[in-house]
Design a protein around this motif. Structure first.
Motif, mmCIF file in Angstrom:
data_model
loop_
_atom_site.group_PDB
_atom_site.id
_atom_site.type_symbol
_atom_site.label_atom_id
_atom_site.label_comp_id
_atom_site.label_asym_id
_atom_site.label_seq_id
_atom_site.Cartn_x
_atom_site.Cartn_y
_atom_site.Cartn_z
ATOM 1 N N ASN A 35 1.070 2.196 -0.342
ATOM 2 C CA ASN A 35 0.441 1.310 -1.314
ATOM 3 C C ASN A 35 1.477 0.866 -2.336
ATOM 4 O OD1 ASN A 35 -2.637 1.514 -0.736
ATOM 5 N ND2 ASN A 35 -1.901 3.629 -0.690
ATOM 6 N N SER A 36 1.372 -0.388 -2.743
ATOM 7 C CA SER A 36 2.267 -0.892 -3.764
ATOM 8 C C SER A 36 1.813 -0.404 -5.140
ATOM 9 C CB SER A 36 2.296 -2.426 -3.728
ATOM 10 O OG SER A 36 1.023 -2.943 -4.072
ATOM 11 N N ILE A 37 2.750 -0.500 -6.076
ATOM 12 C CA ILE A 37 2.404 -0.118 -7.446
ATOM 13 C C ILE A 37 1.265 -0.997 -7.969
ATOM 14 C CG2 ILE A 37 3.280 0.081 -9.806
ATOM 15 C CD1 ILE A 37 4.419 2.145 -7.914
ATOM 16 N N GLY A 38 1.256 -2.264 -7.555
ATOM 17 C CA GLY A 38 0.178 -3.163 -7.971
ATOM 18 C C GLY A 38 -1.182 -2.689 -7.481
ATOM 19 N N ASP A 39 -1.216 -2.154 -6.261
ATOM 20 C CA ASP A 39 -2.494 -1.624 -5.747
ATOM 21 C C ASP A 39 -2.960 -0.443 -6.590
ATOM 22 O OD1 ASP A 39 -2.517 -3.505 -3.734
ATOM 23 O OD2 ASP A 39 -1.472 -2.195 -2.302
ATOM 24 N N TYR A 40 -2.014 0.436 -6.952
ATOM 25 C CA TYR A 40 -2.391 1.569 -7.798
ATOM 26 C C TYR A 40 -2.883 1.102 -9.160
ATOM 27 C CZ TYR A 40 -0.189 4.736 -4.426
ATOM 28 O OH TYR A 40 0.126 5.443 -3.301
ATOM 29 N N ILE A 41 -2.199 0.093 -9.710
ATOM 30 C CA ILE A 41 -2.615 -0.418 -11.013
ATOM 31 C C ILE A 41 -4.015 -1.036 -10.920
ATOM 32 C CG2 ILE A 41 -2.134 -2.154 -12.777
ATOM 33 C CD1 ILE A 41 0.845 -1.725 -12.222
ATOM 34 N N ALA A 42 -4.275 -1.820 -9.857
ATOM 35 C CA ALA A 42 -5.592 -2.444 -9.696
ATOM 36 C C ALA A 42 -6.688 -1.379 -9.551
ATOM 37 C CB ALA A 42 -5.590 -3.361 -8.476
ATOM 38 N N SER A 43 -6.368 -0.343 -8.786
ATOM 39 C CA SER A 43 -7.353 0.740 -8.621
ATOM 40 C C SER A 43 -7.595 1.452 -9.946
ATOM 41 C CB SER A 43 -6.850 1.723 -7.572
ATOM 42 O OG SER A 43 -7.767 2.787 -7.398
#
Length: 345
Positions: A13-21
Motif C-alpha cells: 500500500n502507498s503512503i497515500g492509501d494509509y493516509i486516506a484510510s
C-alpha cells in the motif's frame, strides 16, 4: 517530493492509501463522538425529564447497539482502502462479519422487545401482560439468533444447504410427533397477540364459567365460581365460542314471578308500576320494562327487564336480592298473593 512520498509503497500500500484510510477513520470517529456527545446526551437529558420509561429504553438501545455497530462498521470501511495479504484480509472480513452480525442481532432483539413493550405494557393490566411478554420474548430471541447464526455461517463460506435440509427433515419429524403440543403453542401465540381474554377476565367456555388465572404455553387455567380449577387446552379455547364479561359495561337482567289467578284486575295494572318504582329507586339499576307476560299453569306471569351498571356479578346479585325483597313487601302490602303449586294429597 510530496508526490514521491505519497506514492511510496509499504506492505503493498502507498503512503497515500494509509493516509486516506487514517483520514476516514479519524473523520468517522469525530462524527460518532459528535453524535454521542451532542445528540445522544441531549436525548438523555430529555428522557430524564419525562416520567415515561420507554424513551429511556430507546436511548439505551441506541447507546448499547447502534454506537458499537457504528464503530465496527467504521473500522471495517477504513480498512477497505488498503490492500492486505489474503490471509489477513480473510481474517478481518470474518472478524468484521462476526461482530456486525452479533451486534445487529442484539440490536434487532432489543428493538423488537422495545416495540412489544410499548404496544402491550403501556395499556392497562401491566402485570398480566408483563408475565405473558416474559414468556414470549425468549422464543423471539431464539428465533432471531438462529437466523443470525445461519446468516453468519453462510457469509463465512460454510455450505448451510445441507444443514437447513437436515433441520427441515428433523423439524418435520418432530412436528408430526408433537402435533398437539405445537397446535397448543401456536394457539398460545394467537391468544397473546389477539387477546380474546387476559388474566383476571371472567369468561364462559362451553358452559363453564370462571376467572382466568394463568395462560400457559399448552393450557389455560380458570377458577370457576364454585372454586374448582378448570383446565382447557389453548387449541380448545381458540376453536370455541367464548363469552368475555370484562368489557361488559352493563349487565342485562331478566326475572319473572307469578301472582295468583285470584288477583283483581285493578291490582294487575298496578304491579308493573310498583316494580318500576322499586327499580328506579335502586342505585346502579336502570329500568327497561315490566309486563304481564303470560298465563302460567299456576298463576299469572309478570316479566321484568332491567340493567345493572358494570360487570360485577356479586353487585348484580345484591341488587336482584333487594328488588326481590321489596317486591315481596310491596305486593303483600297490596294484598297480592304469589302463585303457589297446589299440594297433591
Amino acid at each position: 517530493m510530496w508526490e514521491r512520498f505519497v506514492n511510496f509503497t509499504v506492505f503493498q500500500n502507498s503512503i497515500g492509501d494509509y493516509i486516506a484510510s487514517l483520514v476516514t477513520l479519524v473523520l468517522g470517529l469525530i462524527a460518532i463522538q459528535l453524535t454521542d456527545r451532542v445528540i445522544l446526551r441531549r436525548l438523555k437529558r430529555w428522557a430524564n425529564k419525562t416520567t415515561n420509561p420507554w424513551d429511556d429504553s430507546l436511548v439505551e438501545i441506541i447507546e448499547r447497539s447502534v454506537l458499537p455497530l457504528a464503530y465496527v462498521g467504521l473500522i471495517y470501511i477504513s480498512l477497505q482502502n488498503l490492500k492486505l495479504y489474503s490471509i489477513l484480509d480473510r481474517v478481518i472480513d470474518s472478524f468484521g462479519i462476526i461482530l456486525l452480525t452479533l451486534l445487529g442481532i442484539r440490536g434487532i432483539n432489543s428493538l423488537i422487545e422495545y416495540l412489544l413493550k410499548i404496544y402491550w405494557l403501556t395499556r392497562e393490566e401491566y402485570a398480566a401482560r408483563q408475565t405473558s411478554l416474559n414468556i414470549l420474548l425468549p422464543s423471539i430471541r431464539v428465533f432471531f439468533w438462529a437466523l443470525g447464526i445461519i446468516f453468519l455461517l453462510d457469509n463465512l463460506g460454510f455450505d448451510i444447504a445441507a444443514v437447513v435440509a437436515g433441520l427441515g427433515i428433523g423439524g418435520a419429524a418432530v412436528a408430526l410427533a408433537s402435533r398437539g403440543v405445537l397446535e397448543d403453542l401456536f394457539s398460545y401465540f394467537a391468544i397473546l397477540f389477539d387477546r380474546p381474554f387476559e388474566i383476571g377476565d371472567l369468561i364462559t367456555v362451553e358452559g363453564f364459567t370462571g376467572t382466568v388465572e394463568n395462560i400457559g404455553i399448552k393450557t389455560t387455567r380458570l377458577r370457576s365460581i364454585g372454586g374448582e380449577q378448570l383446565v382447557f387446552s389453548n387449541t380448545n379455547l381458540t376453536n370455541s365460542r367464548l363469552q368475555n364479561f370484562r368489557s361488559m359495561e352493563r349487565r342485562r337482567a331478566l326475572f319473572k314471578f307469578q301472582v295468583s289467578y285470584n288477583t283483581p284486575e285493578e291490582q294487575l295494572h298496578t304491579i308493573p308500576q310498583i316494580v318500576k318504582a322499586i327499580i328506579d329507586d335502586m342505585p346502579g339499576a336502570i329500568f327497561d320494562r315490566s309486563h304481564f307476560a303470560a298465563y302460567g299453569e299456576f298463576g299469572l306471569i309478570f316479566e321484568t327487564v332491567y340493567y345493572v351498571e358494570g360487570n360485577e356479578y356479586l353487585r348484580y346479585m345484591d341488587i336482584q336480592q333487594q328488588i326481590n325483597l321489596l317486591i315481596k313487601t310491596k305486593l303483600q302490602e297490596k294484598g297480592v298473593e304469589f302463585a303457589l303449586r297446589p299440594r297433591e294429597l
